[in-house]
Design a protein around this motif. Structure first.
Motif, PDB file in Angstrom:
ATOM      1  N   LEU A 179      -9.178  -0.297   3.263  1.00 18.86           N
ATOM      2  CA  LEU A 179      -9.558   0.402   2.046  1.00 18.86           C
ATOM      3  C   LEU A 179     -10.827   1.220   2.248  1.00 18.86           C
ATOM      4  O   LEU A 179     -11.758   0.807   2.945  1.00 18.86           O
ATOM      5  N   ALA A 180     -10.861   2.374   1.603  1.00 17.29           N
ATOM      6  CA  ALA A 180     -12.019   3.258   1.740  1.00 17.29           C
ATOM      7  C   ALA A 180     -13.206   2.764   0.923  1.00 17.29           C
ATOM      8  O   ALA A 180     -14.356   3.113   1.217  1.00 17.29           O
ATOM      9  N   GLY A 181     -12.937   1.966  -0.102  1.00 15.21           N
ATOM     10  CA  GLY A 181     -14.017   1.440  -0.922  1.00 15.21           C
ATOM     11  C   GLY A 181     -14.610   2.442  -1.888  1.00 15.21           C
ATOM     12  O   GLY A 181     -15.705   2.232  -2.418  1.00 15.21           O
ATOM     13  N   ASP A 182     -13.887   3.544  -2.141  1.00 15.31           N
ATOM     14  CA  ASP A 182     -14.392   4.566  -3.052  1.00 15.31           C
ATOM     15  C   ASP A 182     -13.802   4.454  -4.451  1.00 15.31           C
ATOM     16  O   ASP A 182     -14.019   5.319  -5.303  1.00 15.31           O
ATOM     17  N   GLY A 183     -13.042   3.383  -4.678  1.00 14.37           N
ATOM     18  CA  GLY A 183     -12.472   3.178  -5.998  1.00 14.37           C
ATOM     19  C   GLY A 183     -11.295   4.078  -6.325  1.00 14.37           C
ATOM     20  O   GLY A 183     -10.908   4.192  -7.494  1.00 14.37           O
ATOM     21  N   ARG A 184     -10.713   4.706  -5.331  1.00 11.76           N
ATOM     22  CA  ARG A 184      -9.605   5.640  -5.596  1.00 11.76           C
ATOM     23  C   ARG A 184      -8.258   5.085  -5.156  1.00 11.76           C
ATOM     24  O   ARG A 184      -7.233   5.744  -5.302  1.00 11.76           O
ATOM     25  N   GLU A 185      -8.246   3.885  -4.586  1.00 14.17           N
ATOM     26  CA  GLU A 185      -6.956   3.252  -4.283  1.00 14.17           C
ATOM     27  C   GLU A 185      -6.390   2.648  -5.562  1.00 14.17           C
ATOM     28  O   GLU A 185      -7.089   1.922  -6.285  1.00 14.17           O
ATOM     29  N   ALA A 186      -5.141   2.961  -5.854  1.00 12.17           N
ATOM     30  CA  ALA A 186      -4.511   2.510  -7.093  1.00 12.17           C
ATOM     31  C   ALA A 186      -3.215   1.780  -6.798  1.00 12.17           C
ATOM     32  O   ALA A 186      -2.513   2.082  -5.831  1.00 12.17           O
ATOM     33  N   TRP A 187      -2.934   0.816  -7.648  1.00 13.37           N
ATOM     34  CA  TRP A 187      -1.679   0.067  -7.577  1.00 13.37           C
ATOM     35  C   TRP A 187      -0.984   0.213  -8.925  1.00 13.37           C
ATOM     36  O   TRP A 187      -1.544  -0.144  -9.963  1.00 13.37           O
ATOM     37  N   VAL A 188       0.216   0.750  -8.915  1.00  8.68           N
ATOM     38  CA  VAL A 188       0.958   0.977 -10.153  1.00  8.68           C
ATOM     39  C   VAL A 188       1.794  -0.259 -10.481  1.00  8.68           C
ATOM     40  O   VAL A 188       2.526  -0.763  -9.623  1.00  8.68           O
ATOM     41  N   TYR A 242      -2.232  -9.517  -9.430  1.00  8.88           N
ATOM     42  CA  TYR A 242      -3.174  -8.655 -10.154  1.00  8.88           C
ATOM     43  C   TYR A 242      -4.617  -9.083  -9.872  1.00  8.88           C
ATOM     44  O   TYR A 242      -5.480  -8.237  -9.588  1.00  8.88           O
ATOM     45  N   GLY A 243      -4.875 -10.370  -9.944  1.00 10.13           N
ATOM     46  CA  GLY A 243      -6.220 -10.868  -9.657  1.00 10.13           C
ATOM     47  C   GLY A 243      -6.662 -10.567  -8.241  1.00 10.13           C
ATOM     48  O   GLY A 243      -7.822 -10.208  -8.002  1.00 10.13           O
ATOM     49  N   LYS A 244      -5.754 -10.697  -7.291  1.00  6.09           N
ATOM     50  CA  LYS A 244      -6.080 -10.410  -5.893  1.00  6.09           C
ATOM     51  C   LYS A 244      -6.352  -8.924  -5.682  1.00  6.09           C
ATOM     52  O   LYS A 244      -7.245  -8.545  -4.906  1.00  6.09           O
ATOM     53  N   LEU A 245      -5.590  -8.069  -6.367  1.00  7.34           N
ATOM     54  CA  LEU A 245      -5.806  -6.625  -6.240  1.00  7.34           C
ATOM     55  C   LEU A 245      -7.188  -6.234  -6.747  1.00  7.34           C
ATOM     56  O   LEU A 245      -7.902  -5.447  -6.110  1.00  7.34           O
ATOM     57  N   LEU A 246      -7.572  -6.778  -7.897  1.00  4.91           N
ATOM     58  CA  LEU A 246      -8.893  -6.466  -8.438  1.00  4.91           C
ATOM     59  C   LEU A 246      -9.991  -6.950  -7.501  1.00  4.91           C
ATOM     60  O   LEU A 246     -11.003  -6.260  -7.304  1.00  4.91           O
ATOM     61  N   ALA A 247      -9.805  -8.133  -6.931  1.00  2.00           N
ATOM     62  CA  ALA A 247     -10.810  -8.678  -6.015  1.00  2.00           C
ATOM     63  C   ALA A 247     -10.976  -7.798  -4.781  1.00  2.00           C
ATOM     64  O   ALA A 247     -12.068  -7.726  -4.205  1.00  2.00           O
ATOM     65  N   LEU A 248      -9.916  -7.126  -4.383  1.00  2.00           N
ATOM     66  CA  LEU A 248      -9.977  -6.236  -3.228  1.00  2.00           C
ATOM     67  C   LEU A 248     -10.591  -4.882  -3.568  1.00  2.00           C
ATOM     68  O   LEU A 248     -10.887  -4.095  -2.671  1.00  2.00           O
ATOM     69  N   GLY A 249     -10.744  -4.606  -4.854  1.00  6.11           N
ATOM     70  CA  GLY A 249     -11.280  -3.313  -5.269  1.00  6.11           C
ATOM     71  C   GLY A 249     -10.214  -2.273  -5.531  1.00  6.11           C
ATOM     72  O   GLY A 249     -10.515  -1.078  -5.661  1.00  6.11           O
ATOM     73  N   ILE A 250      -8.958  -2.696  -5.620  1.00  2.21           N
ATOM     74  CA  ILE A 250      -7.852  -1.779  -5.917  1.00  2.21           C
ATOM     75  C   ILE A 250      -7.717  -1.648  -7.426  1.00  2.21           C
ATOM     76  O   ILE A 250      -7.685  -2.649  -8.151  1.00  2.21           O
ATOM     77  N   ARG A 251      -7.635  -0.432  -7.918  1.00  2.00           N
ATOM     78  CA  ARG A 251      -7.524  -0.179  -9.346  1.00  2.00           C
ATOM     79  C   ARG A 251      -6.065  -0.344  -9.787  1.00  2.00           C
ATOM     80  O   ARG A 251      -5.152   0.148  -9.118  1.00  2.00           O
ATOM     81  N   VAL A 252      -5.866  -1.005 -10.894  1.00  2.00           N
ATOM     82  CA  VAL A 252      -4.519  -1.229 -11.422  1.00  2.00           C
ATOM     83  C   VAL A 252      -4.217  -0.209 -12.507  1.00  2.00           C
ATOM     84  O   VAL A 252      -5.018  -0.001 -13.429  1.00  2.00           O
ATOM     85  N   VAL A 253      -3.069   0.438 -12.374  1.00  3.83           N
ATOM     86  CA  VAL A 253      -2.598   1.401 -13.363  1.00  3.83           C
ATOM     87  C   VAL A 253      -1.253   0.919 -13.892  1.00  3.83           C
ATOM     88  O   VAL A 253      -0.311   0.730 -13.118  1.00  3.83           O
TER      89      VAL A 253
END
Length: 275
Positions: free
Chosen positions: A119-128, A176-187
């Motif tokens: 992950l780039a860590g820029d907050g732009r990775e998203a999970w739909v 969902y909890g794991k995605l947030l912990a990784l810094g992946i934004r949920v859409v």
């Protein structure tokens, strides 16, 4: 020297015909034909529809399991209801341990994939995430309407959505909890209509989904087809600078149509089909 009398050729013909008939009968009875539940056009609008069911003996579980495999692999398309013979099988599957195990496999693979991303860590990775029967489970509604054997009732389903009581699909909630912990934004991109935003927000939060990047609901003015709507919304995310690293839903129409995302995951759902 022993003499043996061989049967005459004309005597063998009836015997061979009898054996052939027995083979055909056994084959017909060993290969059940699953009859689909056909929903009338009136039912598709949410009114009081009629359902035509075949009068056939219950199909073996193996035949219904093969039908479910065809549904999950998107080989069986455009169906309006479960096969009449498989209503008991589908209800047993949805309420049983196999459904839970299947969901766990999907969530586990999705989590392993997400944890392995650079992950780039820029907050732009998203999970739909889809909402109905992905983030939230509509099993209470379908348990009350024959697990897909009865025509879809839009009025009753709207009441169910308005109650905001759908439970989380717990395996997806854990993901969902794991995605947030990784810094992946949920859409969330859902087929629910825009007038259902308030109860949807209430339901998501009460079920454990406390935050998200976006919640996209379908404009009431759009047609019934899901693929152009969902793929179009994913394209808007990409155009806004998001990188869709994952995409999860219970219908193939949640997952197809560019941009699909870097990887897709399908939650099992043999109760209904959305084009």
């Amino acid at each position: 020297m022993e003499l043996r009398l061989l049967p005459r050729r004309d005597a063998l013909v009836p015997l061979l015909m009898l054996l052939l008939l027995l083979v055909v009968v056994v084959h017909v009875h060993a290969t059940p034909r699953l009859e689909m539940v056909v929903t009338s056009s009136a039912a598709s609008g949410g009114g009081a529809g009629t359902t035509s069911r075949a009068r056939a003996a219950p199909a073996p579980a193996a035949a219904c399991a093969s039908w479910r495999l065809g549904v999950e692999t998107n080989n069986i398309r455009g169906w309006y209801g479960i096969p009449a013979e498989c209503r008991g099988y589908v209800s047993g599957y949805m309420l049983g341990e196999q459904f839970r195990q299947d969901c766990a496999v999907v969530a586990r693979e999705a989590a392993a994939y997400a944890e392995g991303l650079a992950l780039a860590g820029d907050g732009r990775e998203a999970w739909v995430l889809d909402v109905d029967d992905t983030a939230l489970s509509n099993l209470p509604y379908y348990a009350d309407t024959g697990f897909g054997a009865q025509p879809y009732n839009a009025t009753y389903f709207d009441e169910y959505v308005a109650n905001a009581t759908a439970p989380a699909l717990r395996e997806v909630l854990e993901l969902y909890g794991k995605l947030l912990a990784l810094g992946i934004r949920v859409v969330f991109i859902t087929g629910r209509h825009d007038y259902q935003r308030e109860p949807t927000v209430e339901n998501l939060r009460s079920a454990g989904y406390h935050t998200w990047e976006k919640l996209v609901l379908k404009p009431s003015s759009l047609g019934s087809s899901v693929v152009p709507y969902k793929s179009g919304e994913r394209q808007k995310l990409v155009d806004a600078g998001y990188r869709i690293v994952g995409n999860m839903g219970d219908q193939w129409s949640d997952l197809v149509g560019a941009p699909e995302g870097e990887r897709t995951f399908k939650v099992p759902d043999p109760m209904y089909y959305v084009a």
